[in-house]
Scaffold this motif. Structure first.
Motif, mmCIF file in Angstrom:
data_model
loop_
_atom_site.group_PDB
_atom_site.id
_atom_site.type_symbol
_atom_site.label_atom_id
_atom_site.label_comp_id
_atom_site.label_asym_id
_atom_site.label_seq_id
_atom_site.Cartn_x
_atom_site.Cartn_y
_atom_site.Cartn_z
ATOM 1 N N ALA A 42 0.858 -1.184 0.000
ATOM 2 C CA ALA A 42 0.000 0.000 0.000
ATOM 3 C C ALA A 42 0.892 1.230 0.000
ATOM 4 C CB ALA A 42 -0.915 0.008 1.228
ATOM 5 N N THR A 43 0.355 2.359 -0.422
ATOM 6 C CA THR A 43 1.145 3.585 -0.450
ATOM 7 C C THR A 43 1.136 4.256 0.917
ATOM 8 O OG1 THR A 43 -0.719 5.009 -1.084
ATOM 9 C CG2 THR A 43 0.512 3.932 -2.869
ATOM 10 N N ASP A 44 2.185 5.035 1.174
ATOM 11 C CA ASP A 44 2.228 5.802 2.416
ATOM 12 C C ASP A 44 1.065 6.786 2.489
ATOM 13 O OD1 ASP A 44 4.508 4.428 2.959
ATOM 14 O OD2 ASP A 44 5.863 6.149 2.918
ATOM 15 N N VAL A 45 0.672 7.333 1.343
ATOM 16 C CA VAL A 45 -0.437 8.288 1.315
ATOM 17 C C VAL A 45 -1.720 7.632 1.803
ATOM 18 C CG1 VAL A 45 -1.913 9.686 -0.192
ATOM 19 C CG2 VAL A 45 0.563 9.704 -0.516
ATOM 20 N N SER A 46 -1.997 6.419 1.321
ATOM 21 C CA SER A 46 -3.227 5.730 1.726
ATOM 22 C C SER A 46 -3.190 5.358 3.209
ATOM 23 C CB SER A 46 -3.448 4.479 0.870
ATOM 24 O OG SER A 46 -2.482 3.475 1.136
ATOM 25 N N VAL A 47 -2.018 4.973 3.695
ATOM 26 C CA VAL A 47 -1.883 4.641 5.112
ATOM 27 C C VAL A 47 -2.093 5.885 5.972
ATOM 28 C CG1 VAL A 47 -0.299 3.819 6.900
ATOM 29 C CG2 VAL A 47 -0.397 2.661 4.684
ATOM 30 N N ASN A 48 -1.490 6.993 5.566
ATOM 31 C CA ASN A 48 -1.640 8.225 6.337
ATOM 32 C C ASN A 48 -3.096 8.685 6.405
ATOM 33 O OD1 ASN A 48 1.098 8.423 6.907
ATOM 34 N ND2 ASN A 48 1.531 9.752 5.170
ATOM 35 N N LYS A 77 -10.287 0.285 6.019
ATOM 36 C CA LYS A 77 -10.898 -0.453 4.903
ATOM 37 C C LYS A 77 -10.511 0.090 3.533
ATOM 38 C CE LYS A 77 -15.230 2.136 5.425
ATOM 39 N NZ LYS A 77 -16.677 2.007 5.782
ATOM 40 N N THR A 78 -9.943 1.297 3.478
ATOM 41 C CA THR A 78 -9.487 1.858 2.199
ATOM 42 C C THR A 78 -8.092 1.377 1.813
ATOM 43 O OG1 THR A 78 -8.666 3.816 3.370
ATOM 44 C CG2 THR A 78 -10.893 3.945 2.442
ATOM 45 N N ILE A 79 -7.443 0.620 2.713
ATOM 46 C CA ILE A 79 -6.085 0.118 2.465
ATOM 47 C C ILE A 79 -6.165 -1.309 1.936
ATOM 48 C CG2 ILE A 79 -3.853 -0.412 3.521
ATOM 49 C CD1 ILE A 79 -4.466 1.633 5.661
ATOM 50 N N GLY A 80 -5.314 -1.630 0.990
ATOM 51 C CA GLY A 80 -5.271 -2.978 0.449
ATOM 52 C C GLY A 80 -5.010 -4.029 1.525
ATOM 53 N N LEU A 81 -5.625 -5.188 1.373
ATOM 54 C CA LEU A 81 -5.469 -6.320 2.296
ATOM 55 C C LEU A 81 -5.902 -5.966 3.724
ATOM 56 C CD1 LEU A 81 -1.927 -7.500 1.085
ATOM 57 C CD2 LEU A 81 -4.147 -8.291 0.277
ATOM 58 N N PHE A 82 -6.907 -5.095 3.849
ATOM 59 C CA PHE A 82 -7.269 -4.592 5.177
ATOM 60 C C PHE A 82 -7.804 -5.672 6.102
ATOM 61 C CE2 PHE A 82 -11.292 -4.227 2.926
ATOM 62 C CZ PHE A 82 -12.250 -4.515 3.884
ATOM 63 N N ASN A 83 -8.420 -6.717 5.550
ATOM 64 C CA ASN A 83 -8.937 -7.786 6.423
ATOM 65 C C ASN A 83 -7.812 -8.488 7.170
ATOM 66 O OD1 ASN A 83 -11.874 -7.812 6.001
ATOM 67 N ND2 ASN A 83 -11.391 -8.350 3.886
ATOM 68 N N ALA A 84 -6.799 -8.915 6.422
ATOM 69 C CA ALA A 84 -5.665 -9.605 7.045
ATOM 70 C C ALA A 84 -4.893 -8.665 7.953
ATOM 71 C CB ALA A 84 -4.748 -10.181 5.971
ATOM 72 N N LYS A 85 -4.740 -7.416 7.526
ATOM 73 C CA LYS A 85 -3.988 -6.449 8.328
ATOM 74 C C LYS A 85 -4.699 -6.157 9.645
ATOM 75 C CE LYS A 85 -1.684 -4.313 4.379
ATOM 76 N NZ LYS A 85 -1.566 -3.121 3.512
ATOM 77 N N ALA A 86 -6.019 -6.084 9.620
ATOM 78 C CA ALA A 86 -6.766 -5.846 10.861
ATOM 79 C C ALA A 86 -6.539 -6.991 11.842
ATOM 80 C CB ALA A 86 -8.248 -5.685 10.562
ATOM 81 N N GLU A 87 -6.582 -8.209 11.345
ATOM 82 C CA GLU A 87 -6.327 -9.379 12.200
ATOM 83 C C GLU A 87 -4.928 -9.296 12.803
ATOM 84 O OE1 GLU A 87 -8.270 -12.009 12.900
ATOM 85 O OE2 GLU A 87 -9.924 -11.911 11.458
ATOM 86 N N ASN A 88 -3.937 -8.992 11.974
ATOM 87 C CA ASN A 88 -2.553 -8.928 12.455
ATOM 88 C C ASN A 88 -2.344 -7.816 13.470
ATOM 89 O OD1 ASN A 88 -1.547 -11.101 10.990
ATOM 90 N ND2 ASN A 88 -1.026 -9.853 9.215
ATOM 91 N N VAL A 89 -2.924 -6.658 13.220
ATOM 92 C CA VAL A 89 -2.744 -5.523 14.132
ATOM 93 C C VAL A 89 -3.351 -5.825 15.496
ATOM 94 C CG1 VAL A 89 -3.448 -3.141 14.601
ATOM 95 C CG2 VAL A 89 -2.498 -3.748 12.365
ATOM 96 N N ILE A 90 -4.535 -6.398 15.509
ATOM 97 C CA ILE A 90 -5.170 -6.718 16.796
ATOM 98 C C ILE A 90 -4.352 -7.771 17.549
ATOM 99 C CG2 ILE A 90 -7.215 -7.712 17.897
ATOM 100 C CD1 ILE A 90 -7.535 -4.804 16.905
ATOM 101 N N LYS A 91 -3.873 -8.790 16.847
ATOM 102 C CA LYS A 91 -3.034 -9.808 17.492
ATOM 103 C C LYS A 91 -1.732 -9.193 18.003
ATOM 104 C CE LYS A 91 -4.758 -13.726 14.758
ATOM 105 N NZ LYS A 91 -4.434 -14.681 13.658
ATOM 106 N N THR A 92 -1.147 -8.307 17.206
ATOM 107 C CA THR A 92 0.082 -7.634 17.623
ATOM 108 C C THR A 92 -0.157 -6.811 18.883
ATOM 109 O OG1 THR A 92 1.229 -7.582 15.504
ATOM 110 C CG2 THR A 92 1.652 -5.746 16.978
ATOM 111 N N CYS A 93 -1.265 -6.080 18.934
ATOM 112 C CA CYS A 93 -1.584 -5.283 20.123
ATOM 113 C C CYS A 93 -1.732 -6.179 21.345
ATOM 114 C CB CYS A 93 -2.867 -4.481 19.896
ATOM 115 S SG CYS A 93 -2.677 -3.110 18.743
ATOM 116 N N GLY A 94 -2.378 -7.329 21.181
ATOM 117 C CA GLY A 94 -2.521 -8.260 22.293
ATOM 118 C C GLY A 94 -1.174 -8.752 22.796
#
Length: 210
Positions: A42-48, A77-94
């Protein structure tokens, strides 16, 4: 490329941009870690755009974890692969909460054990958040290093190893930022802008453009 050419190339980049920074928006190691996880393919612009809305609401492991996967998805949800990334971020936070007292570890092995964090992401965090002399090789750095002949390798790991070997210590903290910016705005993939390149006379790319 010989040693003198490399030194001149790095010196010019430093002269033009002595304190390079990532284009990802962040104000803490945790914010940087999450932004880099989200930036894969994903682009830095979309992440920001996403984190500019997320971080005012949740910018700690506890706050992001409390959103849950579905709650986090509404922000990314506007970022590519957001489903997998959401799972990873929540697990990482835990894992940060349970294993690291909610602090981003300054340790490669611990970082790479977090979901969604590979060697490149760990390198970015160690370098940009903590000032380690690591070099995160992405597609831009891989292209620029090989095209200019600064540090050649058949894959990102080999390019990283070569860069770590040939780049003098005084440039190691900043070189990956210079290379990313050079690849993003000058030495672009399809048609490099050689005519406006500050290192054109040093670059050993054979098919230079006008």
């Amino acid at each position: 490329m010989n040693k003198l050419k490399r030194l001149e190339m790095l010196t010019r980049w430093r002269g033009a941009n002595p304190h390079p920074e990532t284009e990802l928006n962040f104000s803490s190691p945790f914010e940087l870690l999450i932004a880099v996880i989200l930036s894969a393919q994903a682009t830095d612009v979309s992440v920001n755009k996403a984190t500019d809305k997320l971080y005012p609401v949740a910018n700690t492991p506890e706050a992001v974890y409390a959103l849950g996967v579905d709650g986090l998805k509404t922000y990314i949800k506007t970022i590519g692969l957001f489903n997998a990334k959401a799972e990873n971020v929540i697990k990482t936070c835990g894992m940060l909460i349970n294993l690291h007292e909610s602090v981003v570890p300054q340790d490669r092995e611990a970082l790479e054990a977090l979901p969604g964090v590979g060697r490149k992401t760990a390198n970015v965090v160690l370098n940009t958040a903590f000032g380690w002399p690591t070099i995160a090789v992405d597609t831009h750095i891989f292209r620029v290093s090989n095209r200019t002949k600064l540090a050649m390798g058949k894959n990102v790991d080999l390019v990283e190893q070569k860069l770590l070997k040939v780049v003098p210590a005084e440039f190691k903290v900043d070189v990956h930022h210079w290379l990313i910016l050079h690849g993003r705005y000058t030495c672009i993939a399809r048609k490099p802008r050689c005519g406006s390149c500050s290192i054109e006379d040093l670059c050993e790319f054979k098919d230079k453009t006008e």
